[in-house]
Design an enzyme around this catalytic site. Structure first.
Site, PDB file in Angstrom:
ATOM      1  N   ARG A  54       0.843  -1.199   0.000  1.00  0.00           N
ATOM      2  CA  ARG A  54       0.000   0.000   0.000  1.00  0.00           C
ATOM      3  C   ARG A  54       0.877   1.247   0.000  1.00  0.00           C
ATOM      4  NH1 ARG A  54      -1.231   1.809   4.503  1.00  0.00           N
ATOM      5  NH2 ARG A  54      -1.951  -0.114   5.456  1.00  0.00           N
ATOM      6  N   TYR A 107     -18.093  15.008 -15.977  1.00  0.00           N
ATOM      7  CA  TYR A 107     -18.406  13.621 -15.678  1.00  0.00           C
ATOM      8  C   TYR A 107     -19.438  13.577 -14.547  1.00  0.00           C
ATOM      9  CZ  TYR A 107     -17.628   8.790 -14.334  1.00  0.00           C
ATOM     10  OH  TYR A 107     -17.791   7.472 -14.038  1.00  0.00           O
ATOM     11  N   ASP A 181      -9.262  17.802 -15.195  1.00  0.00           N
ATOM     12  CA  ASP A 181      -9.508  16.397 -15.528  1.00  0.00           C
ATOM     13  C   ASP A 181      -9.130  16.239 -17.000  1.00  0.00           C
ATOM     14  OD1 ASP A 181     -10.591  13.967 -16.346  1.00  0.00           O
ATOM     15  OD2 ASP A 181     -12.327  14.117 -15.014  1.00  0.00           O
ATOM     16  N   LYS A 206      -9.557   4.997 -19.149  1.00  0.00           N
ATOM     17  CA  LYS A 206      -9.983   5.377 -20.501  1.00  0.00           C
ATOM     18  C   LYS A 206      -8.790   5.330 -21.461  1.00  0.00           C
ATOM     19  CE  LYS A 206     -13.735   6.047 -18.134  1.00  0.00           C
ATOM     20  NZ  LYS A 206     -14.114   7.338 -17.592  1.00  0.00           N
TER      21      LYS A 206
HETATM   22  C1  LIG Z   1     -14.642   7.851 -16.400  1.00  0.00           C
HETATM   23  C2  LIG Z   1     -14.331   9.233 -15.999  1.00  0.00           C
HETATM   24  C3  LIG Z   1     -14.057   9.550 -14.658  1.00  0.00           C
HETATM   25  C4  LIG Z   1     -14.133   8.516 -13.552  1.00  0.00           C
HETATM   26  O1  LIG Z   1     -13.145   7.549 -13.695  1.00  0.00           O
HETATM   27  P1  LIG Z   1     -13.278   6.038 -13.151  1.00  0.00           P
HETATM   28  O2  LIG Z   1     -11.991   5.422 -13.546  1.00  0.00           O
HETATM   29  O3  LIG Z   1     -14.478   5.441 -13.813  1.00  0.00           O
HETATM   30  O4  LIG Z   1     -13.471   6.144 -11.673  1.00  0.00           O
HETATM   31  C5  LIG Z   1     -13.703  10.848 -14.360  1.00  0.00           C
HETATM   32  N1  LIG Z   1     -13.647  11.810 -15.306  1.00  0.00           N
HETATM   33  C6  LIG Z   1     -13.928  11.545 -16.593  1.00  0.00           C
HETATM   34  C7  LIG Z   1     -13.859  12.646 -17.598  1.00  0.00           C
HETATM   35  C8  LIG Z   1     -14.283  10.250 -16.985  1.00  0.00           C
HETATM   36  O5  LIG Z   1     -14.573  10.012 -18.265  1.00  0.00           O
END
Ligand SMILES: *Cc1c(COP(=O)(O)O)cnc(C)c1O
Length: 388
Positions: A54, A107, A181, A206
């Protein structure tokens, strides 16, 4: 994790940064350190700083060095998901009574985290037009200390674009922390830290991992003090990414550049074609010259990304029918993988904001354009659209 800046090209860094062939065997691919604990040579004498996974794991460390290098930041922290990355940043950067400013779309899970998780702990939230520096300036002037500005660009699902350099300048004037983000763009297309952002977060689930086979998040920062707090919380709150997910993301990063080139090229072709389709009433893609954010996107991104949203003349019924009629575009949440996906945001990714001012129009579909042959993608959409 701290890393020196490296001036080689993006793809060279993505493939080689921090990855030396294994000294014992010569293995080219880095090992997966699937272990929870590490042998100590004497009491309280861990080897190379590794004692318990961890706190630190070599596979996770490698991912962190890579993403830090690609984003041009000094420190990166990998956690269990994009939302865990967001949560980590909010914990580290806010104090009780703090305030978060968002844009009008982002999101859906970000709004849920802010309003339903952090709201009850005294963190308030407001929205403003982040794309207009004067509006943001006036908004921040009304707020006190302890403000964090949360930007998603291009945004989900409208693909709105925020001028990051202008936004960073306003944030700096008001002492606000700017978090970007960067999930939709990836560091291959856009590097927010170089434009003045303080923090970058990723859903590495992603584009970074890129194959729809893992869930991971990453936070990147330049500031040593903030990095120190985030590092403390990564261990103290413990939502770390597992070694296999970190490894899959490391593997994905090696092809990020070539995948993004193809995602962007395919998305551009489909967006332009959708504009002329009689069943389509609007197309949202920053690569279209009449998109309101086109000029800013052309300046701060090297290409326009792989996500395209569009609206149907036939309304909700058509949108649902088209989403269910495509065959190459698979009906599934998420984005950024090699395979093309379609979602109805109103009923799927953004269902949690249904009935609120942030609700997504119910005639909208969002495409995550994959890297298949674009002729097949277009034929698939054409077939689905022509029957509805
Ligand atoms: C999918 C997504 C998230 C969240 O990510 P996870 O890996 O599903 O927790 C946050 N911001 C954006 C723009 C996303 O597409």
């Amino acid at each position: 994790m701290t890393e020196q800046r490296d001036e080689t090209g993006f793809s060279t860094r993505a493939i080689h940064l921090g990855i030396d062939p294994d000294p014992l065997t010569g293995a080219i691919a880095p090992p997966v350190f699937q272990t929870s604990t590490f042998l100590q040579d004497a009491v309280a004498q861990p080897r190379n700083g590794y004692e318990y996974a961890r706190c630190a794991n070599p596979t996770r460390d490698l991912l962190q060095r890579q993403v830090a290098g690609l984003e041009g930041g000094r420190h990166a922290f990998s956690v269990a998901s994009g939302l865990a990355a967001e949560d980590l940043v909010l914990r580290a950067a806010l104090r009780p009574g703090g305030h978060v400013v968002t844009g009008s779309d982002a999101y859906g899970g970000t709004f849920r985290l802010l309003e339903q998780v952090w709201g009850p702990w005294g963190i308030s939230t407001s929205s403003t037009e982040l794309g207009d520096p004067a509006t943001l300036d006036a908004h921040l002037a009304d707020l006190g200390e302890g403000v964090l500005v949360w930007v998603e660009t291009p945004s989900n699902p409208f693909l709105q674009v925020v001028d990051l350099a202008a936004c960073a300048e306003v944030c700096r004037r008001h002492g606000a922390v700017l978090v970007v983000d960067n999930t939709f763009a990836s560091p291959y297309l856009q590097r927010p830290l170089s434009l003045g952002a303080h923090v970058v977060v990723h859903s590495a689930t992603k584009y970074l991992a890129g194959h729809s086979d893992s869930v991971t998040g990453v936070v990147v920062v330049d500031d040593d003090e903030l990095a120190q707090r985030i590092g403390f919380l990564q261990n103290a709150a413990g939502a770390v990414s597992g070694p296999m997910d970190a490894w899959l993301t490391i593997r994905g990063l090696k092809t990020l550049a070539v995948r993004m080139d193809r995602h962007c090229a395919n998305a551009q072709v489909l967006a332009e074609w959708l504009v002329g389709h009689p069943a389509v009433s609007a197309v949202h893609y920053p690569g279209l010259p009449d998109h309101p954010g086109h000029e800013v996107a052309a300046r701060q991104m090297s290409a326009f990304g792989g996500v395209v949203s569009f609206q149907l003349r036939g309304g909700r019924g058509s949108a649902l029918a088209v989403a269910e009629a495509t065959e190459v575009f698979l009906l599934a949440e998420s984005l950024g993988g090699v395979e093309s996906l379609v979602v109805h945001p109103g009923e799927m990714t953004h269902a949690s904001v249904k009935g609120t001012p942030r609700a997504v129009p119910d005639d909208m579909l969002r495409l995550s354009v994959g890297i298949e042959d674009v002729e097949d993608l277009q034929a698939d959409l054409d077939r689905a659209l022509s029957t509805h």
